[in-house]
Design a protein around this motif. Structure first.
Motif, mmCIF file in Angstrom:
data_model
loop_
_atom_site.group_PDB
_atom_site.id
_atom_site.type_symbol
_atom_site.label_atom_id
_atom_site.label_comp_id
_atom_site.label_asym_id
_atom_site.label_seq_id
_atom_site.Cartn_x
_atom_site.Cartn_y
_atom_site.Cartn_z
ATOM 1 N N VAL A 7 0.851 -1.185 0.000
ATOM 2 C CA VAL A 7 0.000 0.000 0.000
ATOM 3 C C VAL A 7 0.889 1.238 0.000
ATOM 4 C CG1 VAL A 7 -1.723 1.324 1.260
ATOM 5 C CG2 VAL A 7 -1.880 -1.175 1.193
ATOM 6 N N GLN A 8 0.598 2.165 -0.924
ATOM 7 C CA GLN A 8 1.349 3.418 -0.965
ATOM 8 C C GLN A 8 0.489 4.502 -0.319
ATOM 9 O OE1 GLN A 8 0.944 1.611 -4.167
ATOM 10 N NE2 GLN A 8 2.599 0.459 -3.214
ATOM 11 N N LEU A 9 1.129 5.359 0.466
ATOM 12 C CA LEU A 9 0.422 6.387 1.209
ATOM 13 C C LEU A 9 1.011 7.756 0.900
ATOM 14 C CD1 LEU A 9 0.314 4.516 4.614
ATOM 15 C CD2 LEU A 9 -1.558 4.737 2.991
ATOM 16 N N GLN A 10 0.150 8.729 0.675
ATOM 17 C CA GLN A 10 0.566 10.098 0.405
ATOM 18 C C GLN A 10 -0.117 11.016 1.410
ATOM 19 O OE1 GLN A 10 2.831 11.166 -2.047
ATOM 20 N NE2 GLN A 10 2.671 13.097 -0.929
ATOM 21 N N ALA A 11 0.671 11.538 2.349
ATOM 22 C CA ALA A 11 0.134 12.439 3.371
ATOM 23 C C ALA A 11 0.287 13.885 2.914
ATOM 24 C CB ALA A 11 0.845 12.229 4.689
ATOM 25 N N SER A 12 -0.664 14.712 3.304
ATOM 26 C CA SER A 12 -0.618 16.125 2.960
ATOM 27 C C SER A 12 -1.407 16.933 3.980
ATOM 28 C CB SER A 12 -1.198 16.348 1.558
ATOM 29 O OG SER A 12 -2.551 15.941 1.510
ATOM 30 N N GLY A 13 -1.274 18.253 3.892
ATOM 31 C CA GLY A 13 -2.073 19.134 4.731
ATOM 32 C C GLY A 13 -1.332 19.789 5.877
ATOM 33 N N GLY A 14 -0.077 19.448 6.071
ATOM 34 C CA GLY A 14 0.685 20.060 7.148
ATOM 35 C C GLY A 14 0.989 21.522 6.867
ATOM 36 N N GLY A 15 1.494 22.199 7.893
ATOM 37 C CA GLY A 15 1.841 23.601 7.730
ATOM 38 C C GLY A 15 2.092 24.268 9.059
ATOM 39 N N LEU A 16 2.153 25.595 9.010
ATOM 40 C CA LEU A 16 2.362 26.417 10.194
ATOM 41 C C LEU A 16 1.023 26.983 10.653
ATOM 42 C CD1 LEU A 16 4.202 27.970 12.188
ATOM 43 C CD2 LEU A 16 4.433 29.737 10.412
ATOM 44 N N VAL A 17 0.724 26.822 11.927
ATOM 45 C CA VAL A 17 -0.537 27.317 12.468
ATOM 46 C C VAL A 17 -0.286 27.893 13.855
ATOM 47 C CG1 VAL A 17 -1.147 25.046 13.419
ATOM 48 C CG2 VAL A 17 -2.962 26.694 12.890
ATOM 49 N N GLN A 18 -1.069 28.893 14.222
ATOM 50 C CA GLN A 18 -0.924 29.506 15.534
ATOM 51 C C GLN A 18 -1.562 28.639 16.613
ATOM 52 O OE1 GLN A 18 -2.519 33.480 15.320
ATOM 53 N NE2 GLN A 18 -0.637 34.292 14.423
ATOM 54 N N PRO A 19 -1.085 28.756 17.837
ATOM 55 C CA PRO A 19 -1.741 28.024 18.939
ATOM 56 C C PRO A 19 -3.229 28.336 18.983
ATOM 57 C CG PRO A 19 0.327 28.963 19.677
ATOM 58 C CD PRO A 19 0.095 29.507 18.299
ATOM 59 N N GLY A 20 -4.018 27.281 19.213
ATOM 60 C CA GLY A 20 -5.463 27.424 19.201
ATOM 61 C C GLY A 20 -6.091 27.239 17.842
ATOM 62 N N GLY A 21 -5.272 27.158 16.819
ATOM 63 C CA GLY A 21 -5.775 27.020 15.458
ATOM 64 C C GLY A 21 -6.109 25.593 15.099
ATOM 65 N N SER A 42 -2.469 -14.755 5.130
ATOM 66 C CA SER A 42 -2.650 -14.843 6.573
ATOM 67 C C SER A 42 -1.701 -13.927 7.326
ATOM 68 C CB SER A 42 -2.433 -16.288 7.031
ATOM 69 O OG SER A 42 -1.125 -16.701 6.696
ATOM 70 N N LYS A 43 -0.999 -13.078 6.610
ATOM 71 C CA LYS A 43 -0.004 -12.222 7.246
ATOM 72 C C LYS A 43 -0.464 -10.771 7.289
ATOM 73 C CE LYS A 43 4.338 -12.878 6.721
ATOM 74 N NZ LYS A 43 5.714 -12.959 6.165
ATOM 75 N N LYS A 44 -0.078 -10.108 8.375
ATOM 76 C CA LYS A 44 -0.384 -8.706 8.546
ATOM 77 C C LYS A 44 0.832 -7.856 8.167
ATOM 78 C CE LYS A 44 -3.792 -9.245 12.238
ATOM 79 N NZ LYS A 44 -4.170 -8.867 13.634
ATOM 80 N N TYR A 45 0.546 -6.710 7.560
ATOM 81 C CA TYR A 45 1.605 -5.806 7.128
ATOM 82 C C TYR A 45 1.275 -4.381 7.544
ATOM 83 C CZ TYR A 45 2.960 -9.647 4.037
ATOM 84 O OH TYR A 45 3.331 -10.867 3.531
ATOM 85 N N ASP A 46 2.332 -3.588 7.693
ATOM 86 C CA ASP A 46 2.203 -2.151 7.944
ATOM 87 C C ASP A 46 2.981 -1.413 6.863
ATOM 88 O OD1 ASP A 46 2.617 -2.370 11.571
ATOM 89 O OD2 ASP A 46 0.900 -2.781 10.289
ATOM 90 N N ASP A 47 2.373 -0.380 6.308
ATOM 91 C CA ASP A 47 3.073 0.521 5.398
ATOM 92 C C ASP A 47 2.920 1.955 5.896
ATOM 93 O OD1 ASP A 47 2.444 -1.233 2.256
ATOM 94 O OD2 ASP A 47 4.165 -1.275 3.602
ATOM 95 N N TRP A 48 3.975 2.733 5.719
ATOM 96 C CA TRP A 48 3.996 4.108 6.212
ATOM 97 C C TRP A 48 4.044 5.110 5.063
ATOM 98 C CZ3 TRP A 48 3.915 5.376 11.454
ATOM 99 C CH2 TRP A 48 4.089 4.314 12.345
ATOM 100 N N GLY A 49 3.422 6.270 5.305
ATOM 101 C CA GLY A 49 3.555 7.378 4.381
ATOM 102 C C GLY A 49 4.816 8.165 4.689
ATOM 103 N N GLN A 50 5.045 9.224 3.915
ATOM 104 C CA GLN A 50 6.308 9.962 4.003
ATOM 105 C C GLN A 50 6.318 11.018 5.099
ATOM 106 O OE1 GLN A 50 3.869 10.892 2.194
ATOM 107 N NE2 GLN A 50 3.904 13.112 1.922
#
Length: 119
Positions: free
Chosen positions: A1-15, A103-111
């Protein structure tokens, strides 16, 4: 499984900020999706999880009541809505897919996607 994470950034406290993680590949085998985070000099820690069929959720105590994990199965995407953000939420956020092949479990990570909470 390929994963693409997005949406991060700079935000003020409380945001607020919403992260997305889009999965591709063997998505039919996914049974859960997770968000983890890793702050500088610290170990990676669990943030939230959601089961892919039932939508049951689980949260770390540090984010309960502030973060919400959700999913859109049609888009093979998991979200993390973060509110009332604090400076200690600053970290690289990673999504993880848990799936079964045979019958096997796997983990895949995004970047990972950087979240910085600062005034």
């Amino acid at each position: 499984v390929q994963l693409q994470a997005s949406g991060g950034g700079l935000v003020q406290p409380g945001g607020s900020l919403r992260l997305s993680c889009a999965a591709s590949g063997r998505t039919a085998s996914i049974y859960a999706m997770n968000w983890f985070r890793q702050a500088p000099g610290k170990e990676r820690e669990f943030v939230a999880a959601i089961t892919w069929i039932s939508g049951s959720t689980n949260y770390a105590d540090s984010v309960k009541g502030r973060f919400t994990i959700s999913k859109d199965n049609a888009k093979n995407t998991v979200y993390l809505q973060m509110s009332s953000l604090k400076p200690e939420d600053t970290a690289v956020y990673y999504c993880k897919a848990q799936y079964i092949l045979g019958s096997k479990k796997y983990d895949d990570w995004g970047q990972g996607t950087q979240v910085t909470v600062s005034s």
